[in-house]
Scaffold this active site. Structure first.
Site, mmCIF file in Angstrom:
data_model
loop_
_atom_site.group_PDB
_atom_site.id
_atom_site.type_symbol
_atom_site.label_atom_id
_atom_site.label_comp_id
_atom_site.label_asym_id
_atom_site.label_seq_id
_atom_site.Cartn_x
_atom_site.Cartn_y
_atom_site.Cartn_z
ATOM 1 N N ARG A 1 0.789 -0.890 -0.239
ATOM 2 C CA ARG A 1 0.322 0.251 -0.053
ATOM 3 C C ARG A 1 0.616 0.973 0.370
ATOM 4 N NH1 ARG A 1 -3.650 -2.770 -1.456
ATOM 5 N NH2 ARG A 1 -5.678 -3.243 -0.535
ATOM 6 N N GLU B 1 -3.996 8.203 -5.033
ATOM 7 C CA GLU B 1 -4.491 7.313 -6.251
ATOM 8 C C GLU B 1 -5.696 7.520 -6.744
ATOM 9 O OE1 GLU B 1 -4.313 2.915 -5.428
ATOM 10 O OE2 GLU B 1 -2.209 3.147 -4.575
ATOM 11 N N HIS C 1 -1.417 0.121 -9.549
ATOM 12 C CA HIS C 1 -1.914 -0.307 -9.205
ATOM 13 C C HIS C 1 -2.075 -1.842 -9.858
ATOM 14 C CE1 HIS C 1 -3.597 -0.799 -4.620
ATOM 15 N NE2 HIS C 1 -3.547 -1.706 -4.917
#
Length: 335
Positions: free
Chosen positions: A238, A267, A286
């Site tokens: 993360r 993000e 991601h």
């Protein structure tokens, strides 16, 4: 009729499975704010979340119909689990083997990409620079893996798979975890080390831990400056596990050789962020989990969890099993 919200499209096989028991609605836009999410979720019995939506206490309290938030993934830091439990809302994840394999593969891909300058070379060819004279091969001198040390922070289900793959490249693997994994050490041929030792002695470091209050900012300025100056940091966990500003500073100063990241503190990462402009980075949006196999397996598992709860059963992958009594009372009241 029961209603299920998908915060983003998922594999069609899972959608068809859900349609056998409920009306399925796919959100037509990302639900990134509390107000947006609260206005939508209140009309649904179940939600399959992609992980960017803020399921805060405020949102959950305003969702009296809601019985389950099923994460399409294994991270659940976007959900106030304590609030969900008190409100009788199940929270589930999708710990499928295909996901762990996909993320481990991506970690190794990032390692190879940054050490062999794959992205730099790809751009070089596409921009027509290959035809420029003279051709400077110094630009693409890479780093071999055999004999180097890979440090894995977090030897969980993904970390262990990264170790398996790394051994095939002739890497020495050391790891740090809050819990020592003796059986994995024997099976994989990896060594346990203290955190600071790993930072100081690894050529490459992969961060593979869940985001918790203990791991938030785990890799900060102190940790970055303990690493070898030619070390490379890879983060597939993360974004908030690594202090973003400290990382940018270390990369800009040359204190850290490079970083390969699939996750970020914000993000999507804005194109104006300093890290986007740094040449000693490899950045992916991601997508470590995103293979055809993992996408289907995760969607099907999330759908199965939703269906079980809608049928009054316990889901397969609850992270808040103490919700049972609250959930039972909620169903009895007909909420």
């Amino acid at each position: 009729m029961r209603r299920v919200l998908l915060t983003a499209p998922i594999h069609q096989d899972a959608v068809e499975l859900l349609r056998g028991v409920a009306e399925v609605v796919v959100s037509d836009k990302p639900l990134r704010s509390e107000d947006e999410l609260m206005n939508v979720v209140k009309d649904f019995d179940a939600v399959i979340s992609m992980g960017v939506e803020p399921f805060t206490k405020r949102v959950l309290e305003n969702s009296s119909r809601l019985l389950i938030v099923a994460r399409h993934g294994v991270g659940y830091d976007n959900i106030d689990v304590d609030a969900a439990t008190r409100l009788g809302i199940w929270v589930t994840i999708t710990p499928v083997e295909e996901l762990f394999d996909a993320v481990a593969d991506h970690a190794i891909a990032l390692l190879l990409c940054i050490t062999r300058k794959i992205c730099t070379a790809d751009s070089f060819v596409r921009l027509g620079k290959w035809f420029e004279k003279p051709f400077d091969k110094q630009l693409f001198i890479g780093i071999g893996l055999r004999g180097k040390t890979l440090g894995i922070v977090g030897l969980g289900r993904i970390g262990a798979r990264i170790a398996e793959r790394a051994k095939g490249f002739g890497l020495k693997v050391i790891y740090y975890d809050i819990e020592r994994k003796i059986e994995l050490e024997k099976r994989l041929g990896v060594e346990f080390s203290q955190f600071d030792y790993l930072l100081k002695n690894s050529d490459f470091i992969v961060v593979s831990v869940p985001l918790t209050e203990k791991t938030r900012g785990l890799i900060g300025e102190r940790e970055l400056y303990m690493m070898k100056q030619n070390a490379i940091l890879i983060n597939i966990s993360r974004g908030a596990v690594v202090d973003h500003k400290a990382l940018v500073k270390a990369l800009k100063s040359g204190r850290l050789a490079g970083a390969a990241l699939d996750v970020f503190h914000v993000e999507p990462i804005p194109p104006t962020d300093e890290i986007v402009k740094l040449p000693n980075t490899v950045l992916t949006p991601h997508i470590a989990w995103l293979t055809e196999e993992s996408r289907r397996a995760m969607a099907m598992r999330a759908a199965e969890n939703v269906i079980k709860v809608l049928n009054g059963e316990e889901p397969l992958d609850a992270i808040n099993p103490t919700v049972k009594e609250f959930a039972r009372n909620k169903r009895v009241k007909g909420v």
